[in-house]
Design an enzyme around this catalytic site. Sequence first.
Site, PDB file in Angstrom:
ATOM      1  N   GLU A   1       0.832  -1.208   0.000  1.00 37.16           N
ATOM      2  CA  GLU A   1       0.000   0.000   0.000  1.00 37.16           C
ATOM      3  C   GLU A   1       0.869   1.261   0.000  1.00 37.16           C
ATOM      4  OE1 GLU A   1      -0.093  -2.657   1.912  1.00 37.16           O
ATOM      5  OE2 GLU A   1      -2.005  -2.958   2.903  1.00 37.16           O
TER       6      GLU A   1
ATOM      7  N   ALA B   1      12.069 -39.006  -4.936  1.00 33.41           N
ATOM      8  CA  ALA B   1      12.346 -39.327  -6.332  1.00 33.41           C
ATOM      9  C   ALA B   1      12.190 -40.831  -6.476  1.00 33.41           C
ATOM     10  CB  ALA B   1      13.759 -38.898  -6.694  1.00 33.41           C
TER      11      ALA B   1
ATOM     12  N   ARG C   1      15.209 -26.270  -1.667  1.00 27.72           N
ATOM     13  CA  ARG C   1      15.701 -26.256  -0.279  1.00 27.72           C
ATOM     14  C   ARG C   1      16.004 -24.839   0.186  1.00 27.72           C
ATOM     15  NH1 ARG C   1      20.166 -31.064  -0.693  1.00 27.72           N
ATOM     16  NH2 ARG C   1      18.737 -32.843  -0.615  1.00 27.72           N
TER      17      ARG C   1
ATOM     18  N   LEU D   1      22.144 -32.481   2.634  1.00 24.67           N
ATOM     19  CA  LEU D   1      20.880 -31.745   2.695  1.00 24.67           C
ATOM     20  C   LEU D   1      21.079 -30.234   2.678  1.00 24.67           C
ATOM     21  CD1 LEU D   1      19.119 -33.879   5.461  1.00 24.67           C
ATOM     22  CD2 LEU D   1      18.843 -34.078   2.984  1.00 24.67           C
TER      23      LEU D   1
ATOM     24  N   GLU E   1      12.401 -35.057   3.210  1.00 30.09           N
ATOM     25  CA  GLU E   1      13.046 -35.695   2.052  1.00 30.09           C
ATOM     26  C   GLU E   1      13.250 -37.200   2.188  1.00 30.09           C
ATOM     27  OE1 GLU E   1      16.135 -33.996  -0.111  1.00 30.09           O
ATOM     28  OE2 GLU E   1      15.428 -31.934   0.072  1.00 30.09           O
TER      29      GLU E   1
ATOM     30  N   LEU F   1       8.484 -40.602   5.151  1.00 33.28           N
ATOM     31  CA  LEU F   1       7.488 -39.965   4.274  1.00 33.28           C
ATOM     32  C   LEU F   1       6.110 -40.574   4.523  1.00 33.28           C
ATOM     33  CD1 LEU F   1       9.715 -39.839   1.091  1.00 33.28           C
ATOM     34  CD2 LEU F   1       8.643 -37.827   2.128  1.00 33.28           C
TER      35      LEU F   1
HETATM   36  C1  AOF Z   1       0.200  -5.217   4.504  1.00 31.07           C
HETATM   37  N1  AOF Z   1       0.773  -5.010   3.291  1.00 31.07           N
HETATM   38  O1  AOF Z   1       2.305  -5.449   1.761  1.00 31.07           O
HETATM   39  C2  AOF Z   1       2.281  -6.785   3.674  1.00 31.07           C
HETATM   40  C3  AOF Z   1       1.635  -7.051   4.904  1.00 31.07           C
HETATM   41  O2  AOF Z   1       7.144  -6.366  10.044  1.00 31.07           O
HETATM   42  P1  AOF Z   1       6.221  -5.709   9.072  1.00 31.07           P
HETATM   43  O3  AOF Z   1       5.836  -4.312   9.472  1.00 31.07           O
HETATM   44  O4  AOF Z   1       6.720  -5.757   7.645  1.00 31.07           O
HETATM   45  O5  AOF Z   1       4.849  -6.539   9.107  1.00 31.07           O
HETATM   46  C4  AOF Z   1       4.790  -7.851   8.618  1.00 31.07           C
HETATM   47  C5  AOF Z   1       3.374  -8.355   8.674  1.00 31.07           C
HETATM   48  O6  AOF Z   1       2.531  -7.483   7.939  1.00 31.07           O
HETATM   49  C6  AOF Z   1       3.200  -9.725   8.037  1.00 31.07           C
HETATM   50  O7  AOF Z   1       3.338 -10.765   8.969  1.00 31.07           O
HETATM   51  C7  AOF Z   1       1.779  -9.649   7.526  1.00 31.07           C
HETATM   52  O8  AOF Z   1       0.868  -9.878   8.581  1.00 31.07           O
HETATM   53  C8  AOF Z   1       1.652  -8.189   7.104  1.00 31.07           C
HETATM   54  N2  AOF Z   1       2.055  -8.056   5.706  1.00 31.07           N
HETATM   55  N3  AOF Z   1       0.590  -6.278   5.262  1.00 31.07           N
HETATM   56  O9  AOF Z   1      -0.658  -4.439   4.914  1.00 31.07           O
HETATM   57  C9  AOF Z   1       1.795  -5.726   2.849  1.00 31.07           C
HETATM   58  N4  AOF Z   1       3.354  -7.524   3.269  1.00 31.07           N
HETATM   59 ZN    ZN Z   2       1.009  -3.022   6.042  1.00 30.94          ZN
END
Ligand code: AOF
Ligand code: ZN
Length: 314
Positions: A57, A163, A192, A212, A256, A262
């Site tokens: 945003e 695999a 990985r 790994l 893996e 598994l």
């Molecule tokens: C949003 N817009 O583009 C994203 C969100 O540590 P911060 O401030 O970057 O917050 C991370 C958290 O914010 C993440 O765990 C998720 O809940 C939210 N991500 N929220 O409004 C964004 N990437």
């Molecule tokens: Zn945000």
Amino acid sequence: MERQDIDEMYMRRCLQLATNGKLLAKPNPMVGAVIVSNEGRIIGEGYHVRCGEEHAEVNAFASVRKEDESLLSDSTIYVSLEPCSHFGKTPPCANLIIKKGVKRVVCGCVDPFSKVQGRGIQRIREAGIEVTVGVLEAECLVLNNRFITFNTQERPYIILKWAQTENGFMGVKGGVLKISTPFTKMLVHKLRSECDAILVGRNTEEQESPQLNVRDWSGRNPQKVVLSSTLPTAIHDIPSLLQQLYHDKCQTLIVEGGATTLETFIRSGMYDEIRVEVSPTTVREGIKAPQLPKDVSVIRKEYFGNVITTYQRL
Ligand code: AOF
Ligand code: ZN
């Protein structure tokens, strides 16, 4: 066009933008945002580029040209995930949206992160702004299935990987069965590098002591975990192991092998994705590969001589 179709069109653009964050956003979710003026012109867009940096945003508002700023009060902002409400590494997007004074907010899905969970939507609504939730919801959830599973199930997203030969064997007793090629091995290292922990059973660890790690791809080595118990205790041990990994902020676990380990994960119902590499070879006898569970469907098929099929839990 109906309002719902218009909303879906712009949400699709959000999803498209969000995927640009694939390499760097994690462990944060991939998020895209689009700002649309009242007459239907896109005046801003952005995505979450890198963990720790601006959210989608913020980047979308920053991209609005000076001459379009007067249009904001009549515009709609589309976001693939609910705008955040908390102070994390960055300030709350909900506050920014309210300050910018848009007319309407459309989000793809609720953010299940415990510090958000609907509070962003609530805050924006309380400020008198119309909010629509759930446009292309399934797509928005799938895009961030690792982040969503980690936060809703409180365990890592689990990928089972093996695999096998065309006739269903993944090993030969007391010997080595070569299935992967140098190219598909490189892809395994890429996979990985995108996981936080990697698990093998005790037998595999003792007999093969596999490295790994990520030798053929840049990135971090996942944390190595050895499941030391065998059936039936393992079935009781898996939940506590997953709880520990959740506690350690491990968002994705890749399992893996070997076959018993598994199968134990499959029997416990602990899998979200399964990746099977099949070589066009057969062997007479050996260690049988696990049976694919019934509740999965193919999401990707890649052909490199060997065929790599990725299944998603339904
Ligand atoms: C949003 N817009 O583009 C994203 C969100 O540590 P911060 O401030 O970057 O917050 C991370 C958290 O914010 C993440 O765990 C998720 O809940 C939210 N991500 N929220 O409004 C964004 N990437
Ligand atoms: Zn945000």
